[in-house]
Write a protein that holds these residues in place. Structure first.
Motif, short mmCIF file in Angstrom:
data_model
loop_
_atom_site.label_atom_id
_atom_site.label_comp_id
_atom_site.label_asym_id
_atom_site.label_seq_id
_atom_site.Cartn_x
_atom_site.Cartn_y
_atom_site.Cartn_z
N ASP A 1 -1.38 -5.44 -5.05
CA ASP A 1 -0.99 -4.05 -4.93
C ASP A 1 -1.96 -3.33 -4.00
OD1 ASP A 1 -1.72 -1.16 -6.26
OD2 ASP A 1 0.44 -1.54 -6.31
N LYS B 1 -3.67 -5.45 3.03
CA LYS B 1 -3.55 -5.96 1.67
C LYS B 1 -4.27 -7.30 1.54
CE LYS B 1 0.71 -3.82 -0.04
NZ LYS B 1 2.02 -4.09 -0.64
N GLU C 1 -5.13 -1.98 -5.57
CA GLU C 1 -5.99 -3.08 -5.98
C GLU C 1 -6.63 -3.75 -4.77
OE1 GLU C 1 -3.43 -5.54 -8.30
OE2 GLU C 1 -3.06 -3.98 -9.79
#
Length: 439
Positions: free
Chosen positions: A265, A243, A268
């Motif tokens: 997210d 992430k 994303e």
């Protein structure tokens, strides 16, 4: 500018909070049982119902501002200042040292709440492909007063340290994949970053309007970069996705203190990591050409973020956010709908669409805005009709999958959106030149 709540409002808030603190349970001396804190919601009725204060509070935190502020603030304090206690799985908040006097703690919370908004800087590391942008051209480029792209140097490291002096907070910064990027909580020399400044409130878990707004700004930046061909999305498979995350600093006594991280997210994050510099099919084949193109696009992006036409800028950046989200979506059906929203934001107009129909309005505006010849306009008009037929099947018919031709139409639609955004940016640039000339 603080909230400046009325004194009687603050007194009533203290009364309610101090009563409710008696009901709050804490697991292992560190973690608030959220259900036990639900009574804090009663304090929301005391806050202003109209006016600037109400707008500020919801803008900075959300729809349950006092609950979120108190819950998030206490959660951070307990996590950072208390020791995990396995022998006491459940304690009352007021049985923990430092919280025995509920009224005193409530008064402190209300004073802190009243001092909002606080200032924050969100810093996102650029991965290697995007860091090339910094190495090529940018040492410190401001898209606006609140957004900058820069390289990490000694001044940066001194201004935004990754050590707070709070042991548990600093340890949390080194968890997971962070060690491979930032050994010993240090910035890497020469690393590229995007920084976004914001006002409001960021809590332990980051579920506030301030964090959401910063995420939206990032998506607008990325979407605008894709539309203007600074970036392209080069989808890659990752067996162990990581992430992307912001490092959050809060201004305290004129210095920036690191608070923690806020992760993007997963979808994303994946799309952010898939962004690479646009190379025009290999035609930007050396550093000088790439640097020239990067400089040109960043200048255009700055025109958008610096535009004095607030309504047009807001609409354009919202469309860029939706465009980026269409690339992030793991569902092609959802992506298709999100991309049609981009066109509707940019070219839709309720009064006109009520008269001639939204599809017809969008089709004609799009064709005549981006079509460079009559044959190209005719092709766009035909494709647009097919696109809205697919949209109708998805939205109204519950279509469950897309065929090859419909996937082609999605790519065509995303191209149309990029072209419309490019034309809108040209118009903003022309407006900026006229204003500069008249000044």
């Amino acid at each position: 500018m603080s909230l400046n709540l009325h004194q009687k409002c603050k007194e009533r808030l203290v009364e309610i909070l101090s009563d409710q603190f008696l009901n709050i349970s804490v697991s292992n001396r560190m973690f608030i049982e959220r259900h036990s804190a639900i009574g804090l919601v009663l304090a929301e009725d005391v806050l202003p119902k109209t006016g600037r204060s109400k707008e500020m509070i919801e803008q900075y935190i959300g729809e349950l501002p006092l609950f979120d502020f108190v819950y998030e603030s206490l959660s951070r304090e307990l996590f950072e200042c208390q020791q995990y206690d396995s022998e006491n799985p459940n304690l009352r908040l007021v049985d923990i040292e430092g919280y025995e006097n509920a009224r005193e703690v409530a008064a402190r919370m209300v004073d802190e709440f009243d001092s909002l908004p606080w200032e924050y800087t969100f810093t996102l590391l650029l991965h290697n492909d995007l860091a090339d942008m910094v190495r090529l051209k940018v040492s410190d480029f401001c898209l606006s007063d609140d957004i900058r792209i820069s390289a990490v140097d000694e001044d940066f490291k001194e201004s935004y340290p990754l050590v707070s002096g709070i042991e548990r907070r600093d340890k949390s910064l080194s968890v997971g994949g962070l060690l491979s990027l930032l050994p010993e909580n240090k910035w890497e020399d020469g690393a590229g970053v995007i920084q976004i400044k914001a006002q409001g409130f960021v809590g332990r878990y980051g579920e506030t309007e301030t964090v959401r707004c910063v995420n939206e700004v990032l998506k607008s930046i990325c979407g605008l970069g894709v539309a203007l061909r600074l970036f392209k999305v080069d989808k890659k498979y990752r067996s162990t996705p990581a992430k992307a995350k912001f490092y959050v600093h809060k201004k305290e006594d004129a210095r920036w203190t690191v608070l923690g991280t806020q992760e993007l997210d997963i979808s994303e994050s994946d799309t952010f990591h898939d962004l690479v510099l646009y190379d025009f099919g290999g035609r930007l084949d050396d550093s000088e050409k790439k640097a020239g193109w990067v400089a040109e696009v960043l200048k255009d992006m700055k025109v958008v973020f610096a535009s004095e036409s607030k309504k047009r800028k807001s609409k354009l950046l919202l469309a860029c956010q939706w465009l980026y989200e269409s690339y992030c979506s793991r569902s092609e059906l959802l992506s298709f709908v999100q991309t049609t929203v981009v066109i509707e934001i940019l070219l839709g107009e309720k009064s006109s669409s009520d008269q001639i129909g939204l599809g017809v309005l969008l089709r004609n505006r799009c064709a005549y805005l981006i079509g460079s010849s009559q044959s190209e306009r005719d092709a766009i008009l035909k494709d647009f009709q097919d696109i809205y037929d697919v949209r109708s099947k998805i939205v109204h018919g519950g279509k469950s999958r897309m065929n090859i031709n419909e996937k082609r139409l999605l790519s065509k639609l995303q191209w149309m959106c990029r072209r419309v955004i490019q034309e809108e940016v040209k118009l903003l640039s022309e407006d900026a030149k006229k204003l500069a000339g008249s000044g």
